[in-house]
Design a protein around this motif. Structure first.
Motif, PDB file in Angstrom:
ATOM      1  N   LEU A   1       0.848  -1.181   0.000  1.00  0.00           N
ATOM      2  CA  LEU A   1       0.000   0.000   0.000  1.00  0.00           C
ATOM      3  C   LEU A   1       0.887   1.235   0.000  1.00  0.00           C
ATOM      4  O   LEU A   1       1.873   1.306   0.742  1.00  0.00           O
ATOM      5  CB  LEU A   1      -0.900   0.016   1.243  1.00  0.00           C
ATOM      6  N   MET A   2       0.558   2.208  -0.847  1.00  0.00           N
ATOM      7  CA  MET A   2       1.264   3.475  -0.917  1.00  0.00           C
ATOM      8  C   MET A   2       0.257   4.615  -0.830  1.00  0.00           C
ATOM      9  O   MET A   2      -0.820   4.519  -1.419  1.00  0.00           O
ATOM     10  CB  MET A   2       2.038   3.606  -2.245  1.00  0.00           C
ATOM     11  N   MET A   3       0.595   5.657  -0.099  1.00  0.00           N
ATOM     12  CA  MET A   3      -0.232   6.860  -0.012  1.00  0.00           C
ATOM     13  C   MET A   3       0.457   7.926  -0.861  1.00  0.00           C
ATOM     14  O   MET A   3       1.617   8.275  -0.606  1.00  0.00           O
ATOM     15  CB  MET A   3      -0.374   7.320   1.428  1.00  0.00           C
ATOM     16  N   VAL A   4      -0.268   8.436  -1.855  1.00  0.00           N
ATOM     17  CA  VAL A   4       0.324   9.266  -2.899  1.00  0.00           C
ATOM     18  C   VAL A   4      -0.455  10.565  -3.061  1.00  0.00           C
ATOM     19  O   VAL A   4      -1.682  10.545  -3.150  1.00  0.00           O
ATOM     20  CB  VAL A   4       0.314   8.500  -4.246  1.00  0.00           C
ATOM     21  N   GLU A   5       0.262  11.669  -3.149  1.00  0.00           N
ATOM     22  CA  GLU A   5      -0.350  12.970  -3.410  1.00  0.00           C
ATOM     23  C   GLU A   5      -0.143  13.319  -4.880  1.00  0.00           C
ATOM     24  O   GLU A   5       0.985  13.302  -5.377  1.00  0.00           O
ATOM     25  CB  GLU A   5       0.290  14.032  -2.522  1.00  0.00           C
ATOM     26  N   ALA A   6      -1.245  13.591  -5.583  1.00  0.00           N
ATOM     27  CA  ALA A   6      -1.174  13.899  -7.012  1.00  0.00           C
ATOM     28  C   ALA A   6      -2.446  14.633  -7.431  1.00  0.00           C
ATOM     29  O   ALA A   6      -3.460  14.552  -6.742  1.00  0.00           O
ATOM     30  CB  ALA A   6      -1.016  12.621  -7.824  1.00  0.00           C
ATOM     31  N   PRO A   7      -2.406  15.329  -8.570  1.00  0.00           N
ATOM     32  CA  PRO A   7      -3.589  16.063  -9.019  1.00  0.00           C
ATOM     33  C   PRO A   7      -4.785  15.170  -9.358  1.00  0.00           C
ATOM     34  O   PRO A   7      -5.921  15.504  -9.044  1.00  0.00           O
ATOM     35  CB  PRO A   7      -3.099  16.816 -10.262  1.00  0.00           C
ATOM     36  N   THR A   8      -4.528  14.027 -10.022  1.00  0.00           N
ATOM     37  CA  THR A   8      -5.636  13.163 -10.455  1.00  0.00           C
ATOM     38  C   THR A   8      -5.229  11.689 -10.357  1.00  0.00           C
ATOM     39  O   THR A   8      -4.029  11.366 -10.325  1.00  0.00           O
ATOM     40  CB  THR A   8      -6.028  13.439 -11.921  1.00  0.00           C
TER      41      THR A   8
END
Length: 94
Positions: free
Chosen positions: A51-58
């Motif tokens: 599991l990865m938590m990722v910040e991105a626009p879409t």
């Protein structure tokens, strides 16, 4: 910026191949952590995925980014799910 949970499911029969490419996979993830894109990452205790938590626009941006994972490039991820997540409490709340 939106936060996304990226869940990998691994095929058991490819565990040796993942072992061969784990250093590259982790270096790729470490660079994303350094750049502030990935906030947390790690395997499930049973070895069946990660599991990865990722910040991105879409979500499309996340998909394109994770297509570049050395594991993905070598078809070592059996399934990938990307879901936008809205934290209400805890360390991921901004």
């Amino acid at each position: 910026m939106p936060l996304f949970a990226v869940q990998y499911t691994y095929a058991h029969e490819k565990s040796a191949e993942r072992d061969d490419h784990r250093t590259d996979h982790r270096a790729w993830l470490a660079d994303l952590v350094r750049r502030g894109i990935v906030h947390s990452s790690g395997p499930f205790a049973d070895g069946g995925g990660a599991l990865m938590m990722v910040e991105a626009p879409t979500a499309a941006d996340v998909e394109a980014l994770f297509d570049q994972d050395p594991f993905a490039k070598r078809s070592l991820v059996e399934n990938r799910v990307v879901r936008e997540w809205i934290p209400v409490f805890g360390v991921f709340v901004k």
